[in-house]
Design a protein around this motif. Sequence first.
Motif, PDB file in Angstrom:
ATOM      1  N   ARG A  34     -16.315  70.949   4.306  1.00  0.00           N
ATOM      2  CA  ARG A  34     -15.418  71.752   5.136  1.00  0.00           C
ATOM      3  C   ARG A  34     -14.143  70.937   5.363  1.00  0.00           C
ATOM      4  NH1 ARG A  34     -20.092  72.086   8.010  1.00  0.00           N
ATOM      5  NH2 ARG A  34     -19.223  70.853   9.716  1.00  0.00           N
ATOM      6  N   PRO A  35     -13.142  71.089   4.502  1.00  0.00           N
ATOM      7  CA  PRO A  35     -11.906  70.316   4.686  1.00  0.00           C
ATOM      8  C   PRO A  35     -11.119  70.765   5.917  1.00  0.00           C
ATOM      9  CG  PRO A  35     -11.692  71.839   2.846  1.00  0.00           C
ATOM     10  CD  PRO A  35     -13.132  71.881   3.263  1.00  0.00           C
ATOM     11  N   ASN A  36     -11.272  72.047   6.307  1.00  0.00           N
ATOM     12  CA  ASN A  36     -10.585  72.581   7.494  1.00  0.00           C
ATOM     13  C   ASN A  36      -9.077  72.383   7.421  1.00  0.00           C
ATOM     14  OD1 ASN A  36     -13.056  73.334   8.624  1.00  0.00           O
ATOM     15  ND2 ASN A  36     -13.313  71.368   9.644  1.00  0.00           N
ATOM     16  N   GLY A  37      -8.537  72.592   6.250  1.00  0.00           N
ATOM     17  CA  GLY A  37      -7.098  72.433   6.064  1.00  0.00           C
ATOM     18  C   GLY A  37      -6.815  71.592   4.831  1.00  0.00           C
ATOM     19  N   ILE A  38      -5.548  71.252   4.651  1.00  0.00           N
ATOM     20  CA  ILE A  38      -5.123  70.452   3.500  1.00  0.00           C
ATOM     21  C   ILE A  38      -5.394  68.981   3.789  1.00  0.00           C
ATOM     22  CG2 ILE A  38      -3.161  69.765   2.083  1.00  0.00           C
ATOM     23  CD1 ILE A  38      -1.915  72.466   2.683  1.00  0.00           C
ATOM     24  N   ILE A  39      -6.105  68.326   2.882  1.00  0.00           N
ATOM     25  CA  ILE A  39      -6.389  66.896   3.027  1.00  0.00           C
ATOM     26  C   ILE A  39      -5.114  66.117   2.738  1.00  0.00           C
ATOM     27  CG2 ILE A  39      -7.765  64.951   2.234  1.00  0.00           C
ATOM     28  CD1 ILE A  39      -9.437  66.978   3.674  1.00  0.00           C
ATOM     29  N   LEU A  40      -4.628  65.377   3.740  1.00  0.00           N
ATOM     30  CA  LEU A  40      -3.407  64.579   3.556  1.00  0.00           C
ATOM     31  C   LEU A  40      -3.696  63.263   2.857  1.00  0.00           C
ATOM     32  CD1 LEU A  40      -1.796  65.191   7.057  1.00  0.00           C
ATOM     33  CD2 LEU A  40      -1.342  66.403   4.923  1.00  0.00           C
ATOM     34  N   ASP A  41      -4.757  62.610   3.253  1.00  0.00           N
ATOM     35  CA  ASP A  41      -5.147  61.372   2.586  1.00  0.00           C
ATOM     36  C   ASP A  41      -6.562  60.988   3.044  1.00  0.00           C
ATOM     37  OD1 ASP A  41      -4.967  59.953   5.094  1.00  0.00           O
ATOM     38  OD2 ASP A  41      -2.821  59.747   4.771  1.00  0.00           O
ATOM     39  N   TYR A  42      -7.069  59.925   2.451  1.00  0.00           N
ATOM     40  CA  TYR A  42      -8.394  59.402   2.793  1.00  0.00           C
ATOM     41  C   TYR A  42      -8.258  57.952   3.245  1.00  0.00           C
ATOM     42  CZ  TYR A  42     -10.331  63.438   0.299  1.00  0.00           C
ATOM     43  OH  TYR A  42     -10.644  64.709  -0.122  1.00  0.00           O
ATOM     44  N   GLU A  43      -9.077  57.580   4.219  1.00  0.00           N
ATOM     45  CA  GLU A  43      -9.138  56.187   4.659  1.00  0.00           C
ATOM     46  C   GLU A  43     -10.420  55.568   4.114  1.00  0.00           C
ATOM     47  OE1 GLU A  43      -8.402  54.603   8.940  1.00  0.00           O
ATOM     48  OE2 GLU A  43     -10.585  54.713   8.674  1.00  0.00           O
ATOM     49  N   VAL A  44     -10.260  54.486   3.345  1.00  0.00           N
ATOM     50  CA  VAL A  44     -11.403  53.791   2.745  1.00  0.00           C
ATOM     51  C   VAL A  44     -11.572  52.457   3.460  1.00  0.00           C
ATOM     52  CG1 VAL A  44     -12.420  52.896   0.633  1.00  0.00           C
ATOM     53  CG2 VAL A  44     -10.896  54.888   0.529  1.00  0.00           C
ATOM     54  N   LYS A  45     -12.694  52.268   4.086  1.00  0.00           N
ATOM     55  CA  LYS A  45     -12.991  51.038   4.828  1.00  0.00           C
ATOM     56  C   LYS A  45     -14.151  50.321   4.148  1.00  0.00           C
ATOM     57  CE  LYS A  45     -14.774  49.630   9.362  1.00  0.00           C
ATOM     58  NZ  LYS A  45     -15.186  50.113  10.701  1.00  0.00           N
ATOM     59  N   PHE A  46     -13.976  49.028   3.818  1.00  0.00           N
ATOM     60  CA  PHE A  46     -15.053  48.300   3.151  1.00  0.00           C
ATOM     61  C   PHE A  46     -15.090  46.854   3.636  1.00  0.00           C
ATOM     62  CE2 PHE A  46     -11.286  47.802   0.571  1.00  0.00           C
ATOM     63  CZ  PHE A  46     -11.324  46.509   0.116  1.00  0.00           C
ATOM     64  N   TYR A  47     -16.261  46.245   3.507  1.00  0.00           N
ATOM     65  CA  TYR A  47     -16.457  44.861   3.929  1.00  0.00           C
ATOM     66  C   TYR A  47     -17.732  44.337   3.276  1.00  0.00           C
ATOM     67  CZ  TYR A  47     -19.513  47.337   7.192  1.00  0.00           C
ATOM     68  OH  TYR A  47     -20.459  48.162   7.728  1.00  0.00           O
ATOM     69  N   GLU A  48     -17.860  43.015   3.259  1.00  0.00           N
ATOM     70  CA  GLU A  48     -19.054  42.406   2.700  1.00  0.00           C
ATOM     71  C   GLU A  48     -20.259  42.706   3.588  1.00  0.00           C
ATOM     72  OE1 GLU A  48     -18.836  38.313   1.501  1.00  0.00           O
ATOM     73  OE2 GLU A  48     -16.643  38.431   1.242  1.00  0.00           O
ATOM     74  N   LYS A  49     -21.356  43.018   2.982  1.00  0.00           N
ATOM     75  CA  LYS A  49     -22.545  43.376   3.739  1.00  0.00           C
ATOM     76  C   LYS A  49     -23.007  42.242   4.647  1.00  0.00           C
ATOM     77  CE  LYS A  49     -27.231  45.180   3.158  1.00  0.00           C
ATOM     78  NZ  LYS A  49     -28.262  45.639   2.178  1.00  0.00           N
ATOM     79  N   GLN A  50     -22.899  41.017   4.156  1.00  0.00           N
ATOM     80  CA  GLN A  50     -23.410  39.885   4.929  1.00  0.00           C
ATOM     81  C   GLN A  50     -22.537  39.589   6.155  1.00  0.00           C
ATOM     82  OE1 GLN A  50     -23.359  36.640   2.167  1.00  0.00           O
ATOM     83  NE2 GLN A  50     -21.164  36.276   2.389  1.00  0.00           N
ATOM     84  N   ALA A  85     -11.687  61.570   5.798  1.00  0.00           N
ATOM     85  CA  ALA A  85     -10.525  62.345   5.367  1.00  0.00           C
ATOM     86  C   ALA A  85      -9.640  62.661   6.562  1.00  0.00           C
ATOM     87  CB  ALA A  85     -10.976  63.632   4.679  1.00  0.00           C
ATOM     88  N   ARG A  86      -8.348  62.884   6.289  1.00  0.00           N
ATOM     89  CA  ARG A  86      -7.384  63.215   7.338  1.00  0.00           C
ATOM     90  C   ARG A  86      -6.631  64.496   6.993  1.00  0.00           C
ATOM     91  NH1 ARG A  86      -1.874  62.106   8.842  1.00  0.00           N
ATOM     92  NH2 ARG A  86      -1.501  61.112   6.822  1.00  0.00           N
ATOM     93  N   THR A  87      -6.536  65.390   7.964  1.00  0.00           N
ATOM     94  CA  THR A  87      -5.686  66.578   7.871  1.00  0.00           C
ATOM     95  C   THR A  87      -4.650  66.511   8.986  1.00  0.00           C
ATOM     96  OG1 THR A  87      -7.066  67.912   9.337  1.00  0.00           O
ATOM     97  CG2 THR A  87      -7.649  67.906   6.996  1.00  0.00           C
ATOM     98  N   ALA A  88      -3.877  67.579   9.131  1.00  0.00           N
ATOM     99  CA  ALA A  88      -2.902  67.615  10.218  1.00  0.00           C
ATOM    100  C   ALA A  88      -3.572  67.531  11.576  1.00  0.00           C
ATOM    101  CB  ALA A  88      -2.058  68.885  10.122  1.00  0.00           C
ATOM    102  N   ALA A  89      -4.862  67.863  11.624  1.00  0.00           N
ATOM    103  CA  ALA A  89      -5.593  67.808  12.896  1.00  0.00           C
ATOM    104  C   ALA A  89      -6.110  66.414  13.201  1.00  0.00           C
ATOM    105  CB  ALA A  89      -6.764  68.793  12.868  1.00  0.00           C
ATOM    106  N   GLY A  90      -5.971  65.486  12.264  1.00  0.00           N
ATOM    107  CA  GLY A  90      -6.441  64.121  12.497  1.00  0.00           C
ATOM    108  C   GLY A  90      -7.567  63.747  11.551  1.00  0.00           C
ATOM    109  N   TYR A  91      -8.168  62.591  11.794  1.00  0.00           N
ATOM    110  CA  TYR A  91      -9.247  62.095  10.947  1.00  0.00           C
ATOM    111  C   TYR A  91     -10.563  62.769  11.293  1.00  0.00           C
ATOM    112  CZ  TYR A  91      -6.521  58.266   8.943  1.00  0.00           C
ATOM    113  OH  TYR A  91      -5.609  57.543   8.235  1.00  0.00           O
ATOM    114  N   GLY A  92     -11.347  63.032  10.260  1.00  0.00           N
ATOM    115  CA  GLY A  92     -12.695  63.521  10.458  1.00  0.00           C
ATOM    116  C   GLY A  92     -13.650  62.363  10.675  1.00  0.00           C
TER     117      GLY A  92
END
Length: 732
Positions: free
Chosen positions: A221-237, A270-277
């Motif tokens: 459910r994108p609920n609008g146009i997806i403006l961009d995606y935020e990818v967060k990653f880190y080492e498991k340890q 994901a982010r739309t005009a309504a903010g981040y999901g």
Amino acid sequence: MYCSTEGEWLVPIGKCLCDIGHESRGVTCQVCRPGFYKSSPGNLRCSKCPPHSHAHLEGSAHCSCEKNFFRSETDPTSMACTRPPSSPRNVISIINETSVILDWGWPADSGGRKDVTFNVVCKRCSAGKRQCEACRGAVRFLPRPTGLSNTTVTVADLLAHTNYTFEIEALNGVSPLAPAHRQFTAVTITTNQAAPSPVTVIRKDRTSRNSISLSWLEPERPNGIILDYEVKFYEKQEQETSYTILRAKGTNVTLNGLKPDTVYLLQIRARTAAGYGASSRKFEFETSPDSFSISGENSQVMLIAISSAVAIILLSVVVYLLLGSRFCGYSKSKHPDEKRLPFGNGHLRLPGIQTYVDPHTYEDPSQAIHEFARELDASCIAIDKVVGAGEFGEVCSGRLKQPSKKETSVAIKTLKAGYTETQRRDFLSEASIMGQFDHPNIIRLEGVVTRSKPVMIVTEYMENGSLDSFLRRHDAQFTVIQLVGMLRGIASGMKYLSDMGYVHRDLAARNILVNSNLVCKVSDFGLSRVLEDDPEAAYTTRGGKIPIRWTAPEAIAYRKFTSASDAWSYGIVVWEVMSYGERPYWEMSNQDVIKAVDEGYRLPPPMDCPATLYQLMLDCWQKERNNRPKFDQIVSILDKLIRNPGSLKIIANAPSRENMLLDRTGADITTFRSMRDWLESMQTLPCKDIFNGATYSSCNTLAKTSAEIYLAEVRPAATCPEWEPAMGITTL
């Protein structure tokens, strides 16, 4: 008879019992008359038929119900016949992104029963379809959709930007016996934009010693146009003690600079005009121990799918641009040599971030109209009747019919003949402002007519008119939770305006419009007009007219208008709503209001006003504007009240309107050591002699005794109004 032990016949002890439908009259049993019944054997008298039932024949064991009245299987024969309840009343919907709170009033007629319950039916209404279909998927009802004993329900997990119709049906114990005629009230709502749902599918396309290439599917459910995606990653340890965030425009990304043979945890949102999901669950990926790369088996398939999607989108845009100019009412009336730049008239418009642009900053005001308002063809508009008059001309109701769209009811503001160019610019500036807003609690601009006469502004039609008049017409007819729902809608609209950087400056119940579903919408976005209908409502200063009774002190004194001054005005609106449209400060003059407010006086709570709402008013009326609540905080407060109706049961103490002017900061009367000290402090020399002859046992009795003397001796002969607040006199 029976035989005794002595061999004699004995007569049994007892007497005859009258059968069903018969009563005892002396030594005989007589049949029940018409209109009476008897349902069990015994010597009781026949009973008269209960209400809404009859017995036409003699000897009736029960009474039959009248037409359209019923008796359930569990109802005793002595119970009156009843009927199904009428429909619920005054349904109000409070929309919060993809959820809605429905609240309604008790049916006017419960059918004579106390076992009334409610069912809520959800239907999804797609555009262009005449019939709605039942809601499917993960729609949730809190507490449940059927068998409700309370008059409120929350419906969650709806789709964004979708039309829904809810049917609230009232039932009681005899509803199943009635003919197939449901007693329900329907309300139609449109959900708002909402943050997208989480990403659920992430694929690993390629790995190496120092990088990982990933792709994912768009949220369900994108609920609008997806403006961009935020990818967060880190080492498991490292357990998220140190992480990296990347932004991706598409549905793929390559993470570089990684450590070889290391496990990484990754989340995407994901982010739309309504903010981040919401963020996705944590996915685990591992870099390669050596230098060779591994390609995902689905990488080519994904590439083909993405390319196809891009091609379809581009094709759709081209078709829309080719066909859009043919639609009635959608032309932007640009000049042929006008160039569209990302910096419209010097105003930077960031993608996905809406900000208000003041139309008065345009060198050519007509450019703002073409920028923010759609030009309508006058032939698409039919004016039905004149419903009022404004500063610039008449206000009418009518209909708007555009090709491939159904006809809609609209309100039409017209510019009177003989206008000057300045009047035309001022008239259309409101449309330039209104056209920038898109929110369910802001009045919607349909378009303008500038190429023909009369010049018109066309907005959606609000059936119930202004909020203050509507409340006065329906005095004390709504539940507290319904009034809070109206206030929540107004606050939501003001939060939207505040977030866009727009200051309303004239927030009042008269500028809130109400539609047939009791949805309140903020309107009237031009303070330059003269308030002709109420000469006391505005106060002239060097900078223009100010609605004194609704305006914050700093805005009156220094013309310092901010969202904080709008919050002050909102507090007055809350007071208007809870008092059902009463005039703030009643008959006080504007100068008296300014003086009283500056000295710390505040309106008292309206009758039966919950203490929590009055506290919200007082918070909005803080003298220091930085201490007033923000509109997002106000919305949050009202949401909590709606979710916890019990918090509205404590009623604020309501002194009379005269006690409103009691100076909270005045000197304590017990601090004076003599009567003359007090009289000197009151500075009312003409009235001193009357009080000087009185004796007092203590200063604590001074106020009470002086009030009695004042009412008995002074008031008939003289006027000393400045004493009355200090003496606790509440009669004007």
